[in-house]
Scaffold this active site. Structure first.
Site, PDB file in Angstrom:
ATOM      1  N   LYS A  53       0.841  -1.202   0.000  1.00 47.52           N
ATOM      2  CA  LYS A  53       0.000   0.000   0.000  1.00 47.52           C
ATOM      3  C   LYS A  53       0.875   1.251   0.000  1.00 47.52           C
ATOM      4  O   LYS A  53       0.615   2.204  -0.751  1.00 47.52           O
ATOM      5  CB  LYS A  53      -0.969  -0.033   1.203  1.00 47.52           C
ATOM      6  N   GLN A  97      -5.236  -1.641   9.257  1.00 44.44           N
ATOM      7  CA  GLN A  97      -5.134  -2.982   8.676  1.00 44.44           C
ATOM      8  C   GLN A  97      -5.736  -4.018   9.637  1.00 44.44           C
ATOM      9  O   GLN A  97      -5.437  -4.018  10.835  1.00 44.44           O
ATOM     10  CB  GLN A  97      -3.655  -3.293   8.382  1.00 44.44           C
ATOM     11  N   ASP A 120     -11.617   2.464   3.540  1.00 51.62           N
ATOM     12  CA  ASP A 120     -11.964   1.042   3.505  1.00 51.62           C
ATOM     13  C   ASP A 120     -13.469   0.836   3.326  1.00 51.62           C
ATOM     14  O   ASP A 120     -13.913  -0.255   2.977  1.00 51.62           O
ATOM     15  CB  ASP A 120     -11.556   0.372   4.827  1.00 51.62           C
TER      16      ASP A 120
HETATM   17  N1  L34 Z   1      -8.447  -2.653   6.798  1.00 56.07           N
HETATM   18  N2  L34 Z   1      -7.665  -4.742   6.283  1.00 56.07           N
HETATM   19  C1  L34 Z   1      -8.171  -3.569   5.875  1.00 56.07           C
HETATM   20  N3  L34 Z   1      -8.416  -3.296   4.575  1.00 56.07           N
HETATM   21  C2  L34 Z   1      -8.134  -4.217   3.622  1.00 56.07           C
HETATM   22  O1  L34 Z   1      -8.442  -3.971   2.344  1.00 56.07           O
HETATM   23  C3  L34 Z   1      -7.566  -5.433   4.009  1.00 56.07           C
HETATM   24  N4  L34 Z   1      -7.181  -6.402   3.105  1.00 56.07           N
HETATM   25  C4  L34 Z   1      -7.397  -7.805   3.472  1.00 56.07           C
HETATM   26  C5  L34 Z   1      -6.741  -8.033   4.842  1.00 56.07           C
HETATM   27  N5  L34 Z   1      -6.938  -6.926   5.762  1.00 56.07           N
HETATM   28  C6  L34 Z   1      -7.370  -5.691   5.369  1.00 56.07           C
HETATM   29  C7  L34 Z   1      -6.159  -6.310   2.254  1.00 56.07           C
HETATM   30  O2  L34 Z   1      -5.573  -5.266   1.999  1.00 56.07           O
HETATM   31  C8  L34 Z   1      -6.687  -8.536   2.356  1.00 56.07           C
HETATM   32  N6  L34 Z   1      -5.868  -7.518   1.706  1.00 56.07           N
HETATM   33  C9  L34 Z   1      -4.931  -7.816   0.694  1.00 56.07           C
HETATM   34  C10 L34 Z   1      -4.177  -6.828   0.076  1.00 56.07           C
HETATM   35  C11 L34 Z   1      -3.257  -7.142  -0.907  1.00 56.07           C
HETATM   36  C12 L34 Z   1      -3.076  -8.428  -1.313  1.00 56.07           C
HETATM   37  C13 L34 Z   1      -3.833  -9.433  -0.726  1.00 56.07           C
HETATM   38  C14 L34 Z   1      -4.759  -9.111   0.261  1.00 56.07           C
HETATM   39  C15 L34 Z   1      -2.049  -8.728  -2.350  1.00 56.07           C
HETATM   40  O3  L34 Z   1      -1.311  -7.859  -2.760  1.00 56.07           O
HETATM   41  N7  L34 Z   1      -1.946  -9.982  -2.796  1.00 56.07           N
HETATM   42  C16 L34 Z   1      -0.978 -10.406  -3.788  1.00 56.07           C
HETATM   43  C17 L34 Z   1      -0.014 -11.421  -3.211  1.00 56.07           C
HETATM   44  C18 L34 Z   1       0.670 -10.966  -1.964  1.00 56.07           C
HETATM   45  C19 L34 Z   1       1.652 -11.954  -1.398  1.00 56.07           C
HETATM   46  O4  L34 Z   1       2.560 -12.380  -2.143  1.00 56.07           O
HETATM   47  O5  L34 Z   1       1.518 -12.321  -0.211  1.00 56.07           O
HETATM   48  C20 L34 Z   1      -1.736 -11.056  -4.955  1.00 56.07           C
HETATM   49  O6  L34 Z   1      -1.217 -11.026  -6.074  1.00 56.07           O
HETATM   50  O7  L34 Z   1      -2.811 -11.611  -4.695  1.00 56.07           O
END
Ligand code: L34
Length: 282
Positions: A53, A97, A120
């Protein structure tokens, strides 16, 4: 064989357009959109997401501030920080988060965020707005999913949409957004009697459970749009979605991969919401 929806590429497109729009906005108003990201504790997955982020903020030209608090932070301390950020003129978006450590009541924290800074979309004011159709902010992951579906070119009106999972972050809000687009929406959960019978009817299937590869090919209709929200870390360290990708990809019309599907869209939509927040500056 299905079309693989490239979330990385679409997210990059969106970040580029946010960057361009931000440039114009800054020139016109002198305001730099600012996002505060609060992380309590050291959950490794949360650290990765929060890091991404901050990186996205830099890319689109936002101010970003990270608040990394120890795992034993009290509810009062966190509420005090939120109150400060609510009144901070350089901060337009506040993101705490999740999940939070158990000594902190998540509901209380979310309710304390100024609805105009609630990028959010989790605050009850915005949840209410989502129900009636006019929130200040749509939650990032559901907003990202809607964009992925829109880019397939399919129309949702009259389609059967099935959501597996009923979380406040994904399941419930995505169901409302699909409904707003005139889909016929079914929400499934752990007490659903015959899950495969329900999911097999879906023209659009959203898997948001958090159980690796639980959606198998026999549960999916031929040609369906399958959106995989799961990010499950396997014992071998690799990531897997809630969908058994290879077998479902052979049957679906469109499918999102994990990683590289919904995850990057969550972050891109956070950038969009933060720019929207800056534009709301009163
Ligand atoms: N307050 N909490 C708040 N807002 C959110 O919108 C989130 N979320 C979820 C968990 N807690 C939160 C996120 O940001 C899940 N989440 C999130 C954000 C980014 C990714 C996955 C979940 C992401 O970038 N995923 C990558 C892989 C990351 C890795 O290698 O671990 C992908 O390509 O899916």
């Amino acid at each position: 064989m299905s079309v693989i929806i490239d979330g990385n590429k679409i997210a990059q497109d969106i970040r580029r357009s946010v960057r361009e729009e931000t440039l114009v906005f800054k020139e016109k108003t002198g305001i730099v959109p600012g996002l505060a990201v609060v992380l309590v504790g050291e959950d490794p997955a949360s650290q990765v997401y929060v890091g991404r982020k901050a990186k996205a903020c830099a890319e689109v030209g936002f101010l970003s501030r990270e608040y990394k608090l120890p795992a034993d932070t009290s509810e009062e301390e966190l509420l005090r920080l939120i109150n400060d950020l609510n009144h901070d003129q350089f901060i337009h978006g506040i993101l705490v988060q999740l999940p939070l450590p158990r000594q902190i009541a998540t509901d209380k924290i979310i309710a304390a965020i100024d609805p105009h800074k609630d990028v959010d979309g989790f605050n009850p004011y915005n949840v209410g707005g989502l129900v009636t159709g006019s929130p200040l902010f749509v939650p990032c992951t559901p907003r990202g999913i809607m964009e992925l579906i829109a880019r397939t070119g399919i129309t949702l009106s009259g389609k059967d949409a099935v959501v597996v999972g009923r979380s406040n972050i994904v399941g419930k809000p995505i169901a409302l957004l699909l409904l707003a687009q005139n889909a016929t929406v079914t929400i499934c959960h752990s007490k659903t009697k015959d899950l495969p019978a329900v999911t097999s009817r879906a023209d659009v299937l959203i898997a948001a459970v958090g159980k690796a590869r639980m959606i198998t090919a026999d549960m999916v209709k031929e040609g369906a749009v399958v959106i995989d929200v799961g990010v499950n870390r396997l014992d071998n360290g690799k990531l897997a979605g809630d969908v058994a990708f290879d077998e479902v990809a052979a049957k679906a019309g469109y499918i999102t991969p994990v990683p590289g599907g919904v995850g990057p869209m969550t972050i891109a939509m956070l950038m969009k919401n933060t720019l929207d927040a800056a534009k709301m500056t009163r």
